[in-house]
Design an enzyme around this catalytic site. Structure first.
Site, mmCIF file in Angstrom:
data_model
loop_
_atom_site.group_PDB
_atom_site.id
_atom_site.type_symbol
_atom_site.label_atom_id
_atom_site.label_comp_id
_atom_site.label_asym_id
_atom_site.label_seq_id
_atom_site.Cartn_x
_atom_site.Cartn_y
_atom_site.Cartn_z
ATOM 1 N N PRO A 131 0.804 -1.219 0.000
ATOM 2 C CA PRO A 131 0.000 0.000 0.000
ATOM 3 C C PRO A 131 0.839 1.273 0.000
ATOM 4 O O PRO A 131 1.713 1.456 0.832
ATOM 5 C CB PRO A 131 -0.836 -0.110 1.274
ATOM 6 C CG PRO A 131 -0.238 -1.188 2.079
ATOM 7 C CD PRO A 131 0.654 -1.993 1.210
ATOM 8 N N GLU A 132 0.582 2.100 -0.984
ATOM 9 C CA GLU A 132 1.182 3.422 -1.061
ATOM 10 C C GLU A 132 0.041 4.424 -0.975
ATOM 11 O O GLU A 132 -1.104 4.050 -0.752
ATOM 12 C CB GLU A 132 1.986 3.554 -2.357
ATOM 13 C CG GLU A 132 3.154 2.571 -2.414
ATOM 14 C CD GLU A 132 4.005 2.691 -3.659
ATOM 15 O OE1 GLU A 132 4.138 3.820 -4.189
ATOM 16 O OE2 GLU A 132 4.537 1.670 -4.111
#
Length: 188
Positions: free
Chosen positions: A2-3
């Site tokens: 996750p960014e």
């Protein structure tokens, strides 16, 4: 992994389910020794229990649950963390690290294969990250200031993009994609 965009999607998905809910019960797995930061997991559970979720915000890759009494429950999913809202409890799973029962009987389930995820319960965001940089998509992102930072740094451009104090929320995947789209060698 996750960014910024994935964390924002998670925030938007969770918000309608948890806004206004009270956290009725918290359990941290003994198999998650580094999940809770700055305090003992028992203290974290005690202090989080009974708190009302007023809103969820995001800063970079961090989910921030804004609680009553000006407390912040900050969650960093890191590489493999997943925070899911479930109607029917958290299923037994070898990577389940924490469970949060809400006052409506629903659950937040935190699973993390690699045990890199982290959580904080603080009243001051700077206790989590005192110098997180600007986000690339926010209105106030200053291209001239960013260019100045780039000129001062001797590191490869990809390393600079990954520095969360320079730009918040960019990780490996988006740094690679942005540099490829711009035709810039990541080692330059």
């Amino acid at each position: 992994m996750p960014e910024l965009p994935e964390v924002e999607t998670i925030r938007r998905d969770l918000l309608p389910a948890v806004r206004g809910r009270v956290i009725a019960e918290v359990a941290i797995s003994p198999n998650a020794p580094k999940l809770v930061q700055l305090m003992h997991p028992d203290e974290f559970c005690r202090l989080l229990t009974g708190r009302k979720v007023e809103d969820i915000s995001r800063r970079g890759k961090y989910l921030i649950f804004n609680l009553d009494r000006n407390l912040l429950w900050v969650v960093h999913l890191r590489m493999t963390g997943r925070l899911q809202h479930r109607q029917d409890g958290c299923p037994e799973h070898p990577h389940l690290r924490a469970t949060f029962r809400l006052d409506d009987g629903t659950w937040l389930c935190f699973a993390d294969l690699r045990k890199f995820g982290m959580m904080w319960l603080v009243d001051d965001w700077t206790l989590v990250h005192p110098s997180l940089g600007p986000e690339p998509l926010e209105d106030g992102f200053n291209h001239a200031a960013f260019h100045t930072v780039l000129k001062r740094r001797g590191a490869p451009i990809k390393s600079v993009l990954l520095d969360q104090e320079v730009v918040a929320g960019i990780g490996n995947i988006y740094a690679d994609e942005a540099l490829f789209a711009a035709g810039i060698n990541p080692k330059k």
